[in-house]
Structure formats: C-alpha cells, structure tokens
Design an enzyme around this catalytic site. Structure first.
Site, PDB file in Angstrom:
ATOM      1  N   HIS A 266       0.729  -1.477   0.100  1.00  0.00           N
ATOM      2  CA  HIS A 266       0.135  -0.041   0.436  1.00  0.00           C
ATOM      3  C   HIS A 266       0.637   0.939   0.139  1.00  0.00           C
ATOM      4  O   HIS A 266       0.307   2.241   0.910  1.00  0.00           O
ATOM      5  CB  HIS A 266      -0.653   0.227   1.059  1.00  0.00           C
TER       6      HIS A 266
ATOM      7  N   GLY B 145      -4.433 -12.752  -3.505  1.00  0.00           N
ATOM      8  CA  GLY B 145      -3.688 -11.663  -3.965  1.00  0.00           C
ATOM      9  C   GLY B 145      -2.165 -11.786  -4.770  1.00  0.00           C
ATOM     10  O   GLY B 145      -0.899 -11.416  -4.191  1.00  0.00           O
TER      11      GLY B 145
ATOM     12  N   ASP C 216       1.584  -4.362  -9.751  1.00  0.00           N
ATOM     13  CA  ASP C 216       0.911  -5.841  -9.734  1.00  0.00           C
ATOM     14  C   ASP C 216       1.860  -5.907 -11.454  1.00  0.00           C
ATOM     15  O   ASP C 216       2.089  -6.650 -11.681  1.00  0.00           O
ATOM     16  CB  ASP C 216      -0.033  -6.040  -9.303  1.00  0.00           C
TER      17      ASP C 216
HETATM   18  C1  GLA Z   1      -3.225  -4.751  -5.210  1.00  0.00           C
HETATM   19  C2  GLA Z   1      -2.698  -3.295  -6.032  1.00  0.00           C
HETATM   20  C3  GLA Z   1      -1.098  -2.640  -6.194  1.00  0.00           C
HETATM   21  C4  GLA Z   1      -0.855  -2.489  -4.830  1.00  0.00           C
HETATM   22  C5  GLA Z   1      -1.398  -3.821  -3.585  1.00  0.00           C
HETATM   23  C6  GLA Z   1      -0.768  -2.837  -2.074  1.00  0.00           C
HETATM   24  O1  GLA Z   1      -2.038  -5.471  -5.587  1.00  0.00           O
HETATM   25  O2  GLA Z   1      -2.992  -3.663  -7.094  1.00  0.00           O
HETATM   26  O3  GLA Z   1      -1.032  -1.608  -6.723  1.00  0.00           O
HETATM   27  O4  GLA Z   1      -1.432  -1.111  -4.447  1.00  0.00           O
HETATM   28  O5  GLA Z   1      -2.460  -4.053  -3.983  1.00  0.00           O
HETATM   29  O6  GLA Z   1       0.184  -2.851  -2.071  1.00  0.00           O
END
Ligand code: GLA
Length: 393
Positions: free
Chosen positions: A36, A130, A179
């Site tokens: 985050h 995730g 990501d």
């Molecule tokens: C998700 C979002 C990323 C990032 C993470 C937390 O995976 O797609 O952009 O903000 O949460 O680190």
C-alpha cells in the site's frame, strides 16, 4: 497448466490452424515488502512468479472480440466488439473486462486497432489470492495487442501502465502500478526495487542463502464491501492534503519518519487518517531499509522488517483479517522462519514468509495443521522462485 493446453483448446473452439496463432505468458507476482505504498508515491519490492497466465491470440478479419478462459470453461465464450467497449466502473464484471479494459486503453491512447481478436487464456495463479492474476491477464493482453498490430513504440513499462490504466478507468479499481509492473518487468532470481514516484527501478538479486520464499494461501477472500481499497487511497489523499499545508511534499512517499512525527498531530491525534498515513510513511522507509539489508545479505534484518510491515498493515492500515493474522502468528512460531506477512491488497489472500529450507516441512506441518484445526480450511503452500516478466512462449 502450459501453453500447449491453451493452444489445443484455442484450435478446438475457434478452429483454424496453429500457424497464425501467437502465444504468450505473463506472470503473477508476490510482494516481499512495500505494501500500500505504490499509490502513495513510495517504494515497493515485488518479484514476478513462475506462475501466471498463458494466452493464445489470433487476429480476426472483422471487429469482434472473443474471449475464452480454461479456468472458467463453463462460462463459454464471451463476445464483444471493438466498437462497443464501455467502461463500467466499480461493478463486478465478467473476467473478460480485464482484457477488454486493456484493448480499450490502447484505443484511448490513440492506437488504431483495425481488427478484432480471438483470445484463449489459462492461468495457474489461484484467483483472488492476492498474487495478481488480474494484472497478469492485463499485461498478457497488452503484449498480445502490441505484437498482433506491431505497435513497436509500446515498451514493457507501457504494458504495465496500460494495464493499470484499464483497471483504473475501465474497471474502476484504483490500483497502483506495482502488480502490472512486476508482471511486465520481472527478472528471474531477482526482485524489483521500484520507486513508484518516478518509475525508476533496480533489480536486486534474491540471495536468500539457505532459505526460500514460501507463500501460504489462506483461501479466504473477504468481500470488498464499500471498496475498502479505494477507501484507503482516499484516506491517504486526505492526509497528504493536510500535510501539504505544512510541509513541502508531493506524496507521502516524500515524507521522512521525522517529518511525520513532527506534523502528525495535524491529522488528529490517533485518528484513522493519522494511522493510515503512519503506515504509508513508515512502510516506505522499511522497504528502503529492507532492500539494503538484502543487499548486505542480512536476511534476519529483512525478516524483521517484513514482520513490522505486517503488524502495521494489521493495526494501522487495517487490511488484514483473522485468518491471515493466524497464518502469520503460526509462521512466526516456527524455528527457521525469518519473517512473515500478508502480501498484496489484503482482506484475505496470501502470506509470504522467508523460511530456512530445512524448516519448510515443519513449517507446513505446524501452520497447516493448526490453521485447519481453527478455521476448517486447508491452506495451500507454494515454495516459489522469482521468474521473468511477460514474453512470447
Ligand atoms: C493491490 C494493488 C497494488 C497495490 C497492492 C497493495 O495488489 O493492485 O497496486 O496497491 O494492492 O500494496
């Protein structure tokens, strides 16, 4: 899962021959630390996985789009047209909204797409865990479009940016760049130290000595009612706005922990916004320190910072949940575990731990058995290594 299975299915459902079909792969990712922070102008430290999404594509002679996923065979083929792509923000949609969003993004950016596409995909990342199955699908679509239509000026970093743009503006999830960046830019046996403010990045060798990265899938996915991810973003934006009146910063990533301590009361002592900003500022500094520790082969320190990251995500950022906290607690009880934390957006999904190789069996046994006993869920374990980014296969 492999590309042969995708190609076979592609020909089965769409017909024709192998000759004019192109095949690609885009990986998922695991974030080691820096959670985050990406939409706060901070640093992240993810690596691409060897797991990901495989895809086959063929240009059509009309403007139709067809999508098929071996992961959702029962849904059959989803159809659309280049002329009917419509953003539907914030609603949960069929899976093809991710590739549609990327194709739409190319058009938004001025690329002329003359013909539609037939696409088939298959992924081996568990959905909603995730580990960025959706980002891998977006980056995969990007390379398919770039390659099919010869958009040679589109770089791999652009593939990441287009994926994020589609997700933000076609699907309404206000994700950061981490990501898609990891999926597009990953490198075997390395993690990516990315400054999300400037998009400057550096590869750090993942030298973990006699230890490995172990991911544990909690198999829980709490619904994002009221979109808590977007709420966190808004809370951080609010903190930044207040801080800007007093300090010369453009993002929370610009802020030192000393500055935070000096000005934090402006946010209201102990307020929600103060806690969110505390996480963003300290997590960014932890990430920078963690990369230095890894470069100095100090895995123990790296692990301590991972632990601190989790505690902050649990207490200040409030994106963990009971099941994940249990996995983390159990992991830390095992001798030979350097650190353990939640990874990714949160509210369920996976943990990531650094575990001595000769402790992995004990780790699986201890964490797995007590987790099942307490929750009734069988966690899944993956010992992973860092893989390369998006590519033709
Ligand atoms: C998700 C979002 C990323 C990032 C993470 C937390 O995976 O797609 O952009 O903000 O949460 O680190």
């Amino acid at each position: 899962m492999d590309i042969k299975a995708v190609l076979k299915k592609f020909l089965e459902i769409y017909g024709g021959t192998e000759e004019d079909v192109k095949t690609f792969f885009a990986p998922g990712r695991v974030n080691l630390i820096g959670e985050h922070t990406d939409y706060n102008g901070g640093h992240v430290f993810p690596c691409a996985l060897t797991l990901g999404t495989y895809g086959a594509v063929r240009k059509r002679s009309d403007r139709r789009l067809r999508f098929f996923s071996l992961n959702f065979e029962k849904s059959g083929i989803y159809e659309n047209s280049l002329d009917e792509l419509e953003p539907v923000l914030g609603k949960s949609r069929r899976w093809s909204a991710y590739p549609e969003g990327v194709i739409w993004t190319f058009m938004q950016k001025g690329y002329e797409i003359p013909f539609g596409l037939d696409i088939a995909v298959a992924g081996d990342i568990p959905n909603g865990s995730g580990l960025s199955s959706s980002a891998s699908l977006e980056v995969l679509t990007g390379i398919m479009v770039r390659d099919t239509f010869g958009f040679e000026d589109v770089t791999d970093v652009d593939l990441a940016l287009f994926g994020q743009y589609g997700e933000n503006n076609y699907n309404g999830m206000q994700c950061g760049i981490m990501d898609q960046f990891a999926s597009a830019m990953g490198r075997k046996d390395h993690a990516i130290f990315l400054d999300t403010n400037t998009l400057k990045y550096d590869y750090a060798p993942l030298q973990l000595g006699s230890a490995s990265i172990v991911i544990v899938n909690s198999k829980v996915k709490h619904s994002l009612i009221g979109s808590p991810y977007n709420d966190r973003r808004n809370e951080c934006a609010k903190a930044l706005k207040t801080f800007k009146k007093a300090v010369d910063i453009n993002s929370l990533g610009d802020m030192s922990t000393d500055q935070f301590e000096t000005y934090k009361d402006l946010l209201g002592v102990g307020s929600v916004v103060e806690r969110r900003a505390r996480h963003a500022v300290y997590e960014n500094q932890r990430t920078i320190q963690a990369v230095s520790a890894l470069r100095a082969n100090d895995i123990a320190r790296f692990g301590q910072l991972m632990n601190a990251s989790h505690d902050s995500l649990r207490d200040d950022y409030e994106v963990s949940c009971e099941e994940i906290d249990l996995l983390v607690r159990l992991a830390r009880e095992v001798k030979g575990v350097y650190g353990s934390r939640i990874t990714g957006g949160g509210f369920g999904g996976c943990t990531v731990s650094i575990v001595e190789n000769d402790a992995i069996d004990a780790f699986k046994e201890h964490v797995g058995s007590i987790y099942t006993e307490k929750t009734g869920i069988e966690a899944e374990f993956y010992v992973v290594s860092a893989g390369d980014g998006v590519r033709a296969v």
